[in-house]
Scaffold this active site. Structure first.
Site, short mmCIF file in Angstrom:
data_model
loop_
_atom_site.label_atom_id
_atom_site.label_comp_id
_atom_site.label_asym_id
_atom_site.label_seq_id
_atom_site.Cartn_x
_atom_site.Cartn_y
_atom_site.Cartn_z
N HIS A 1 10.36 -4.24 -4.89
CA HIS A 1 10.02 -3.04 -4.12
C HIS A 1 11.24 -2.12 -4.04
CE1 HIS A 1 6.50 -5.21 -1.89
NE2 HIS A 1 6.14 -4.77 -3.08
N GLU B 1 -0.90 -2.32 -8.03
CA GLU B 1 0.56 -2.16 -7.95
C GLU B 1 1.19 -2.51 -9.29
OE1 GLU B 1 4.09 -3.15 -4.70
OE2 GLU B 1 2.22 -4.29 -4.67
N ASP C 1 3.62 -4.12 -10.54
CA ASP C 1 4.05 -5.44 -11.00
C ASP C 1 2.87 -6.24 -11.56
OD1 ASP C 1 3.35 -5.25 -8.24
OD2 ASP C 1 4.00 -7.30 -7.91
N HIS D 1 -1.92 -6.69 0.08
CA HIS D 1 -1.31 -5.85 1.11
C HIS D 1 -1.50 -4.34 0.84
CE1 HIS D 1 2.46 -4.85 -1.31
NE2 HIS D 1 1.83 -5.72 -2.04
#
Length: 394
Positions: A23, A81, A83, A147
């Site tokens: 992050h 996301e 990744d 999340h």
């Protein structure tokens, strides 16, 4: 290199031994990590997630060694996301017409990051399923805010594998792949660190989602997250831990965090630690200098704690800038059911303790009345309220 997971399911991800932060630089990586992608080869061939952008070419080339990419019937994107989606552009350049199954929010996320490329998105919601042959199917479960708003999990019947994406994962490089092969101390520590620093703000949603999943009656025999070890031995242990962690978790621990200019505030921190030990010898006490300590490791200790004490000298009528950024992160994590105290030193004028108390209150802590505020270097008279402060914290 493809690694066998179960039945006709293989791991085709990337072990990231050299990774030191995530992050951006907001999350520290101490024991390496992995980006887990999975290949299902039933009557239908399915790729579940991909890996991070820097490894996209290795990912595609390694996958080519295992299968003809044109044999992939569809891709499941559990989370947009980067990744997990970072290799989509490289693989879709090879097989541009391959369907991608994901949530509506994931379409927004993927197109927002990589542009509108005309990919064949199939939007799914909780309860939707798709047959993959041999009597097996994939069932999709939205995991909103675990999340990101676009997150989902995918359950594979027959082999009873839950591909959980970021839920139940850890930033931990496990070459041996499975939880029973991992160092248990590191595994549990990294799982808790991941929850405390990334998922805890969504704890109320996690509790509801765990109840919802339990209501589906899924016979989960393996949990395959997108980071770290795959849970094959007693896989529901991590579900039970999440249930406990999401319920305003605490242990018999107090964490003291401070920064200091000329060591006065440090002296107060250490005296508080000594007094905690005197009053409650079995209580675990941890002391950290905020400016010198890994903030994610400290927040993991605070997650475990029933109370904290935070200190700073006064600078410009407030607290040190190192403490300011740290307090903002503390507020973001939304810890519950924890007490807090403030302490510090000042020279020409005070203010740090007042502002610390306000910030701790905003962060959701029950701030006790007792405080320690010393003019110049602390003297014994400054510690007259120490016993009462610690008594209230405990």
């Amino acid at each position: 290199m493809k690694k066998h997971v179960k039945g006709n399911v293989s791991w085709v991800g990337y072990i990231d031994w050299e990774l030191e932060s995530f992050h951006g630089d907001d999350y520290s990586i101490i024991n390496g990590s992995s980006q887990n992608a999975y290949l299902i080869q039933e009557e239908k061939t399915v790729l579940v997630d991909t890996v991070w952008l820097p490894h996209r070419f290795d990912f595609v080339e390694n996958l080519k060694k295992e299968i003809d990419l044109k044999d992939i019937d569809f891709i499941v994107a559990n989370h947009g996301e980067c990744d997990h989606s970072g290799s989509l552009t490289a693989i879709m350049d090879e097989i541009p017409d391959t369907p991608i199954y994901c949530t509506a929010n994931a379409v927004k996320s993927i197109e927002g990051q990589y542009g509108k490329r005309g990919w064949d998105f199939h939007v799914v919601k909780t309860g939707d399923s798709i047959d993959i042959g041999n009597g097996k199917k994939l069932i999709f479960v939205e995991m909103k805010m675990l999340h990101w708003p676009d997150s989902m999990a995918t359950f594979m019947t027959g082999d009873n594998i839950l591909f959980s994406n970021d839920a139940f994962g850890q930033h931990y490089a496990v070459e041996e792949l499975f939880n029973d092969k991992a160092d248990q101390c590191i595994l549990n520590r990294e799982a808790m660190k991941y929850f405390a620093n990334i998922l805890n703000p969504f704890a109320p949603l996690i509790t509801k989602k765990l109840s919802e999943i339990a209501g589906f009656g899924l016979n989960i025999e393996m949990i395959a997250p997108s980071h770290g070890a795959i849970w094959r031995e007693d896989p529901l242990q991590i579900v039970n831990k999440y249930s406990a962690w999401a319920d305003a978790y605490q242990e018999d621990q107090v964490t003291i965090a401070y920064d200091t200019m000329w060591e006065g505030t440090a002296k107060i921190a250490h005296r508080i630690a000594d007094e905690i030990h005197r009053q409650s010898p079995d209580t675990v006490v941890k002391v950290f200098n905020i400016a010198r300590s890994d903030k994610n490791e400290v927040m993991t200790e605070i997650f475990k704690s029933k109370a904290i004490a935070v200190g700073s000298p006064t600078v410009g009528g407030s607290y040190l800038s190192s403490v300011a950024g740290w307090l903002e992160f503390l507020k973001q994590l939304k810890f519950k059911n924890k007490k807090a105290a403030a302490f510090g030193c000042y020279g020409w004028g005070g203010g740090s303790v007042k502002h610390l108390r306000e910030a701790l209150d905003l962060a959701g802590f029950q701030v006790i009345e007792e405080k320690i505020e010393s003019n110049w270097n602390p003297e014994e008279s400054d510690f007259e309220g120490l016993e009462a402060l610690v008594k209230d914290l405990l």
